[in-house]
Design an enzyme around this catalytic site. Sequence first.
Site, mmCIF file in Angstrom:
data_model
loop_
_atom_site.group_PDB
_atom_site.id
_atom_site.type_symbol
_atom_site.label_atom_id
_atom_site.label_comp_id
_atom_site.label_asym_id
_atom_site.label_seq_id
_atom_site.Cartn_x
_atom_site.Cartn_y
_atom_site.Cartn_z
ATOM 1 N N GLU A 115 4.398 10.999 46.447
ATOM 2 C CA GLU A 115 4.300 12.455 46.255
ATOM 3 C C GLU A 115 5.593 13.170 46.646
ATOM 4 O OE1 GLU A 115 1.617 13.747 44.626
ATOM 5 O OE2 GLU A 115 1.064 11.626 44.474
ATOM 6 N N ARG A 157 29.280 9.811 30.804
ATOM 7 C CA ARG A 157 29.937 9.892 29.501
ATOM 8 C C ARG A 157 30.876 11.092 29.377
ATOM 9 N NH1 ARG A 157 27.645 13.391 26.118
ATOM 10 N NH2 ARG A 157 28.245 12.391 24.169
ATOM 11 N N ASP A 172 28.674 17.829 21.128
ATOM 12 C CA ASP A 172 27.238 17.590 21.267
ATOM 13 C C ASP A 172 26.398 18.849 21.117
ATOM 14 O OD1 ASP A 172 27.594 14.941 21.667
ATOM 15 O OD2 ASP A 172 27.570 15.074 23.848
#
Length: 254
Positions: A115, A157, A172
């Site tokens: 949790e 990256r 992107d």
Amino acid sequence: MRIDIISIFPEYFAPLDVSLIGKARERGILDISLHQLRDWTHDVHRTVDDSPYGGGPGMVMKPEPWGEAIDAVTAAGAGEPRLVVPTPSGRPFTQELAMEYAAEPWLAFACGRYEGIDARVIDEYRGRMRVDEVGIGDYVLAGGEVAVLVMVEAVGRLLPGVLGNELSATDDSFAPGTMRNLLEGPVYTKPPEWRGRRVPEILLSGHHGKIARWRRDEALRRTLSNRPELAAGLDDESLDKRDREVLSERGADA
Ligand code: 6GU
């Protein structure tokens, strides 16, 4: 960039030996160390969890092993890392945050299971270093390990020299700049016809201006269809007349 990852399942991180991130590590661009949290327990069972105060389901990670682990990992270095605690209750991980992390010299990830981690651990380290609780989406994973894989790949990256083509990272869907808040449209390669399906003729035309306009149309259509909330948030200043026409086209479901 240095990255330390503390987890009770360091085996989860085998993918970091492979592909883009694996190569970045071989080249010395990324220095990733994995640490077993149980190495900082002192009982025979190497216990890392206990029942929650106040009752409720599940187990909570004990503060003592985390304190010792983070102290040991952060002592072995100059300055302090930015500490990232993956949790579904955290702030959203976005391309913007990935870029912020890519500019840091040192990141440390503390992977919770069960949790979550006793909240005093985060309070303790907030007084000493930047601490971010970060989630990767609106769903619940069994632990932070997979989220850390996602974050390390997204950050890795972006590091200079990691991608062969330095342009790919800035083009992107979510990178700030011209494509900010626009998804990428469809892409094609040879052959020009496959199973009776032609590549859109415009892409074979050599008309660079028309191709750029077509790509933007497709990006707008895909954004409207797959991410209507992103399309709704597009800043009017960044839209030209043609953009507005494309965005007002009736979809099949409208
Ligand atoms: Cl970072 N951890 C877990 N356990 N579940 C998640 C998450 C993180 N992000 C989305 N769901």
